[in-house]
Scaffold this active site. Structure first.
Site: not given
Ligand code: NAP
Length: 227
Positions: A136, A151-152, A155, A186
């Site tokens: 991120s 988080y910061g 990452k 998301t």
């Molecule tokens: P999300 O909707 O919150 O989904 C997170 C996923 O990670 C869920 O499937 C969750 O499973 C899983 N998870 C959490 N802890 C885990 C563990 N210990 N082992 C295995 N799975 C685990 O998040 P997202 O927005 O899709 O984010 C995906 C990636 O993009 C992340 O790395 C996030 O930091 C990055 N990102 C997102 C954004 C944004 O705006 N959305 C921006 C920058 C970066 P459960 O369902 O079991 O909780």
């Protein structure tokens, strides 16, 4: 490029699920992993193609080891370290709950690291390995300011790991890059962000890099992001 064996973490929802969907649609074999097997099975059920649901909690060493042992393929071509937690907008570095910071590091940094180590023999066997660390811009030191400390920092550390692994695995022809999917609508990103498919595309760009593509970089939408 199709026909690869791909592992996606946190693939039961959000960006991980969309990445799994697009890989399966492209003809790849997807090991769709989630910490809750029932959620992995439910997510896999809705996708076409060759999708294998698997239990994988990246914060749990036994789960990671069991997952790696259970891979029935001779190689893994693509590892997408997507799982992450604790976008901690509710706290600041100057008043942080270090328990939350520790949990974030356990999943966002050590989870990706642990799984990469466990799958390295299979990634090496693939001969065209790709490791994509979903990071991120919140981890960019260049633009880092106050807020989201757990988080910061997690990452930023994932970005550092990306550079080290890239340097060390270059001779194995494994490309390791960090990507930012942008602000995506998301559960983590909340409403107002870009569509999930767009965020996933930013991740898949690094999956589809040619053998002479970049390694050790940080990208969003295929363009470099300052460290
Ligand atoms: P999300 O909707 O919150 O989904 C997170 C996923 O990670 C869920 O499937 C969750 O499973 C899983 N998870 C959490 N802890 C885990 C563990 N210990 N082992 C295995 N799975 C685990 O998040 P997202 O927005 O899709 O984010 C995906 C990636 O993009 C992340 O790395 C996030 O930091 C990055 N990102 C997102 C954004 C944004 O705006 N959305 C921006 C920058 C970066 P459960 O369902 O079991 O909780």
């Amino acid at each position: 490029m199709a026909g690869r064996v791909c592992v996606v973490t946190g693939a039961n929802r959000g960006i991980g699920l969309e990445v799994a969907r697009q890989l399966a649609r492209a003809g790849d074999t997807v090991l769709l992993t989630a910490r809750d097997l029932a959620k992995a099975e439910k997510a896999a059920h809705g996708l076409g193609g060759t999708v294998e649901p698997r239990q994988l909690d990246v914060a749990d060493r036994e789960s990671v080891d069991a997952f790696a042992r259970g891979v029935s393929h001779e190689r893994v071509d693509v590892l997408i370290n997507n799982a992450a937690i604790h976008y901690d907008t509710w706290q600041r570095a100057s008043d942080a709950d270090l328990g939350v910071v520790r949990e974030a590091l356990e999943t966002n940094l050590l989870g990706a690291w642990r799984l990469t180590l466990a799958l390295l023999p299979l990634l090496r066997a693939g001969r065209h390995g790709r490791v994509v660390n979903v990071s991120s811009e919140a981890g960019s030191l260049a633009s880092m300011g106050a807020g989201t400390p757990a988080y910061g920092v997690s990452k930023a550390a994932l970005n550092a790991l990306t550079r080290m692994l890239a340097a060390e695995l270059r001779r194995d022809r494994i490309l390791v890059n960090a990507v930012c999917p942008g602000w995506v609508a998301t559960d983590m990103g909340g409403p107002g962000g870009r569509p999930v498919a767009e965020g996933a595309r930013s991740v898949l760009w690094a999956v589809d890099l040619p053998d002479d593509g970049p390694t050790g970089g940080f990208f969003r939408d295929g363009r470099p992001v300052p460290w």
